[in-house]
Scaffold this motif. Structure first.
Motif, PDB file in Angstrom:
ATOM      1  N   PHE A  20       0.842  -1.198   0.000  1.00  0.00           N
ATOM      2  CA  PHE A  20       0.000   0.000   0.000  1.00  0.00           C
ATOM      3  C   PHE A  20       0.875   1.244   0.000  1.00  0.00           C
ATOM      4  O   PHE A  20       1.762   1.395   0.842  1.00  0.00           O
ATOM      5  CB  PHE A  20      -0.906   0.017   1.232  1.00  0.00           C
ATOM      6  CG  PHE A  20      -1.910   1.143   1.231  1.00  0.00           C
ATOM      7  CD1 PHE A  20      -3.015   1.101   0.411  1.00  0.00           C
ATOM      8  CD2 PHE A  20      -1.726   2.255   2.034  1.00  0.00           C
ATOM      9  CE1 PHE A  20      -3.942   2.137   0.393  1.00  0.00           C
ATOM     10  CE2 PHE A  20      -2.643   3.300   2.028  1.00  0.00           C
ATOM     11  CZ  PHE A  20      -3.748   3.235   1.206  1.00  0.00           C
ATOM     12  N   GLY A  21       0.626   2.143  -0.957  1.00  0.00           N
ATOM     13  CA  GLY A  21       1.350   3.400  -1.047  1.00  0.00           C
ATOM     14  C   GLY A  21       0.578   4.514  -0.355  1.00  0.00           C
ATOM     15  O   GLY A  21      -0.605   4.715  -0.618  1.00  0.00           O
ATOM     16  N   LEU A  22       1.255   5.234   0.534  1.00  0.00           N
ATOM     17  CA  LEU A  22       0.596   6.263   1.336  1.00  0.00           C
ATOM     18  C   LEU A  22       0.509   7.611   0.648  1.00  0.00           C
ATOM     19  O   LEU A  22      -0.170   8.514   1.136  1.00  0.00           O
ATOM     20  CB  LEU A  22       1.334   6.426   2.667  1.00  0.00           C
ATOM     21  CG  LEU A  22       1.321   5.207   3.594  1.00  0.00           C
ATOM     22  CD1 LEU A  22       2.272   5.428   4.757  1.00  0.00           C
ATOM     23  CD2 LEU A  22      -0.080   4.932   4.102  1.00  0.00           C
ATOM     24  N   MET A  23       1.196   7.781  -0.468  1.00  0.00           N
ATOM     25  CA  MET A  23       1.263   9.099  -1.087  1.00  0.00           C
ATOM     26  C   MET A  23      -0.108   9.668  -1.421  1.00  0.00           C
ATOM     27  O   MET A  23      -0.366  10.853  -1.240  1.00  0.00           O
ATOM     28  CB  MET A  23       2.126   9.049  -2.347  1.00  0.00           C
ATOM     29  CG  MET A  23       2.426  10.406  -2.946  1.00  0.00           C
ATOM     30  SD  MET A  23       3.498  10.263  -4.395  1.00  0.00           S
ATOM     31  CE  MET A  23       4.137  11.912  -4.505  1.00  0.00           C
ATOM     32  N   LYS A  42      -6.473   0.814   7.509  1.00  0.00           N
ATOM     33  CA  LYS A  42      -6.912  -0.358   8.263  1.00  0.00           C
ATOM     34  C   LYS A  42      -7.470  -1.419   7.326  1.00  0.00           C
ATOM     35  O   LYS A  42      -7.206  -2.623   7.483  1.00  0.00           O
ATOM     36  CB  LYS A  42      -7.971   0.054   9.286  1.00  0.00           C
ATOM     37  CG  LYS A  42      -8.433  -1.064  10.210  1.00  0.00           C
ATOM     38  CD  LYS A  42      -7.332  -1.530  11.144  1.00  0.00           C
ATOM     39  CE  LYS A  42      -7.844  -2.503  12.178  1.00  0.00           C
ATOM     40  NZ  LYS A  42      -6.747  -3.049  13.023  1.00  0.00           N
ATOM     41  N   SER A  43      -8.232  -0.991   6.346  1.00  0.00           N
ATOM     42  CA  SER A  43      -8.801  -1.921   5.377  1.00  0.00           C
ATOM     43  C   SER A  43      -7.699  -2.636   4.610  1.00  0.00           C
ATOM     44  O   SER A  43      -7.783  -3.839   4.345  1.00  0.00           O
ATOM     45  CB  SER A  43      -9.727  -1.174   4.416  1.00  0.00           C
ATOM     46  OG  SER A  43     -10.243  -2.035   3.428  1.00  0.00           O
ATOM     47  N   ARG A  47      -6.598  -6.810   4.771  1.00  0.00           N
ATOM     48  CA  ARG A  47      -6.601  -7.647   3.564  1.00  0.00           C
ATOM     49  C   ARG A  47      -5.209  -8.136   3.194  1.00  0.00           C
ATOM     50  O   ARG A  47      -4.980  -8.603   2.086  1.00  0.00           O
ATOM     51  CB  ARG A  47      -7.254  -6.879   2.412  1.00  0.00           C
ATOM     52  CG  ARG A  47      -8.762  -6.805   2.575  1.00  0.00           C
ATOM     53  CD  ARG A  47      -9.416  -5.778   1.675  1.00  0.00           C
ATOM     54  NE  ARG A  47     -10.865  -5.852   1.852  1.00  0.00           N
ATOM     55  CZ  ARG A  47     -11.533  -5.340   2.897  1.00  0.00           C
ATOM     56  NH1 ARG A  47     -10.861  -4.683   3.841  1.00  0.00           N
ATOM     57  NH2 ARG A  47     -12.840  -5.459   2.993  1.00  0.00           N
ATOM     58  N   GLY A  48      -4.282  -8.004   4.124  1.00  0.00           N
ATOM     59  CA  GLY A  48      -2.946  -8.542   3.909  1.00  0.00           C
ATOM     60  C   GLY A  48      -1.959  -7.601   3.259  1.00  0.00           C
ATOM     61  O   GLY A  48      -0.809  -7.977   3.022  1.00  0.00           O
ATOM     62  N   ALA A  49      -2.387  -6.368   2.944  1.00  0.00           N
ATOM     63  CA  ALA A  49      -1.488  -5.380   2.335  1.00  0.00           C
ATOM     64  C   ALA A  49      -0.715  -4.689   3.450  1.00  0.00           C
ATOM     65  O   ALA A  49      -1.041  -3.574   3.865  1.00  0.00           O
ATOM     66  CB  ALA A  49      -2.277  -4.372   1.503  1.00  0.00           C
ATOM     67  N   LYS A 283     -10.043   5.307  -1.046  1.00  0.00           N
ATOM     68  CA  LYS A 283     -11.350   4.758  -0.688  1.00  0.00           C
ATOM     69  C   LYS A 283     -11.224   3.281  -0.337  1.00  0.00           C
ATOM     70  O   LYS A 283     -10.447   2.548  -0.950  1.00  0.00           O
ATOM     71  CB  LYS A 283     -12.338   4.924  -1.843  1.00  0.00           C
ATOM     72  CG  LYS A 283     -12.618   6.376  -2.221  1.00  0.00           C
ATOM     73  CD  LYS A 283     -13.571   6.455  -3.397  1.00  0.00           C
ATOM     74  CE  LYS A 283     -13.852   7.916  -3.791  1.00  0.00           C
ATOM     75  NZ  LYS A 283     -14.759   8.001  -4.966  1.00  0.00           N
ATOM     76  N   VAL A 284     -12.009   2.860   0.642  1.00  0.00           N
ATOM     77  CA  VAL A 284     -11.980   1.470   1.077  1.00  0.00           C
ATOM     78  C   VAL A 284     -12.352   0.542  -0.081  1.00  0.00           C
ATOM     79  O   VAL A 284     -11.746  -0.526  -0.252  1.00  0.00           O
ATOM     80  CB  VAL A 284     -12.929   1.259   2.269  1.00  0.00           C
ATOM     81  CG1 VAL A 284     -13.112  -0.229   2.559  1.00  0.00           C
ATOM     82  CG2 VAL A 284     -12.404   1.976   3.505  1.00  0.00           C
ATOM     83  N   GLU A 285     -13.324   0.938  -0.885  1.00  0.00           N
ATOM     84  CA  GLU A 285     -13.727   0.069  -1.986  1.00  0.00           C
ATOM     85  C   GLU A 285     -12.603  -0.151  -2.987  1.00  0.00           C
ATOM     86  O   GLU A 285     -12.504  -1.201  -3.624  1.00  0.00           O
ATOM     87  CB  GLU A 285     -14.973   0.601  -2.695  1.00  0.00           C
ATOM     88  CG  GLU A 285     -14.891   2.052  -3.134  1.00  0.00           C
ATOM     89  CD  GLU A 285     -15.521   3.001  -2.126  1.00  0.00           C
ATOM     90  OE1 GLU A 285     -16.149   3.989  -2.567  1.00  0.00           O
ATOM     91  OE2 GLU A 285     -15.358   2.759  -0.910  1.00  0.00           O
TER      92      GLU A 285
END
Length: 328
Positions: A20-23, A42-43, A47-49, A283-285
């Motif tokens: 997961f990239g925070l930028m 958190k999502s 999901r393992g990321a 977005k979580v989706e």
């Protein structure tokens, strides 16, 4: 054929197949409020990321990814040991110049640790190679910080194959981060991916969905907001955009056969190259979408390879002086 699967440990900790990239959560032109950003993070973790990639210069000094990370771990302290945290620094966001000197690196790591306030940095990367400093000197300085327990491992960003070998000879490299997507396949032909696999170094791919082009949401140049930094990137300019969108449309047709989105196809393709993709989203989706794999067949991979050969990408990755700091 697909390359070997990406290694599953970085700095001695297990990582998921997608990071997961925070930028995207700290973009100056469209920042996300911290509670909403924390929900997205958190999502991703659920999901393992768990390989999270941030930077001292991701966002303004008072609200960059470090402040966001500190907020998140204050809210979810139980997640601190679950995340493999990679931080980029040693880069002046005002002048856009790297500082790979021992003093510059030590100051950058110190600032990151100060803001994180107890959160461990598993991997620290100089965001770009400093042309004025031998890579052996920069890696040597980082190796001292590893010995001191201030960082867990050393990463490299936007480097060429020879630099990887020189750096790895000084100290084992925990990860190499490069841009890789259907729009940027350079690591597969310039020796970077081969070198990483040979040396057993995990390869991390940023912008795996082509800075959003491979989401399918952008279908014409006007779809890019006026205040969006992509307005200044050559691949999103009129003329280049239309040429590049041909590849998006072709990828969409393959994705449809799998009942998938083009973003899912793009991320799956990066994974099949033996890299860990680190898409960013707000977005979580989108997190849910990005973490769902697409079972690409050898026929799919051959078809994609043919598309990449017949639909050339128009425009440089960054353009201007930024291009000079790539693949050093």
């Amino acid at each position: 054929m697909a390359r070997p699967a990406a290694l599953t440990t970085i700095a001695g900790k297990a990582v998921g197949p997608v990071g997961f990239g925070l930028m995207s959560l700290t973009r100056p032109w469209a920042p996300l409020e911290y509670p909403a950003a924390a929900e997205v993070m958190k999502s991703a973790l659920d999901r393992g990321a768990n390989f999270w990639n941030g930077g001292i210069f991701y966002g303004p000094p008072h609200a960059n990814s470090l402040q966001l990370l500190k907020y998140y771990f204050n809210k979810h302290p139980e997640d601190a040991d679950k995340v493999v945290l990679c931080i980029k620094g040693a880069y002046d966001a005002k002048t856009h110049q790297p500082d790979g000197s021992p003093e510059g690196i030590r100051a950058s790591v110190g600032e990151a640790l100060r803001v994180l306030d107890g959160v461990k940095i598993d991997v620290f990367e100089c965001a770009r190679v400093d042309p004025a400093v031998p890579i052996e000197t920069s890696v040597g300085a980082l190796a001292e910080l590893v010995k001191e327990g201030k960082i867990g491992g050393i990463g490299l960003s936007e480097v060429n194959a020879n630099t990887i070998r020189r750096a790895h000879a000084v100290h084992p490299i925990a990860a190499v981060e490069v841009e890789m997507s259907l729009f940027t396949t350079d690591p597969l032909t310039n020796g970077v991916a081969d070198t990483c696999h040979e040396l057993g170094i995990p390869l991390v791919a940023y912008s795996p969905i082509g800075r959003g082009m491979l989401t399918g949401d952008l279908r014409k140049p006007d779809d890019v907001a006026a205040n969006d930094m992509r307005q200044f990137l050559s691949r999103f300019q009129p003329g280049a955009f239309e040429q590049n969108f041909k590849l998006v449309e072709a990828a969409e047709r393959i994705a449809e056969r799998h009942g998938a989105t083009v973003a899912q196809l793009a991320i799956a393709w990066v994974r099949r190259q033996g890299a860990i993709p680190i898409p960013g989203c707000t977005k979580v989706e989108r997190v849910v979408e990005n973490c769902q794999d697409v079972p690409l067949t050898e026929h799919d991979l051959d078809e994609i390879r043919a598309l990449l050969q017949t639909l050339p990408v128009a425009g440089q990755r960054y353009g201007g002086p930024f291009e000079k700091l790539l693949n050093l």
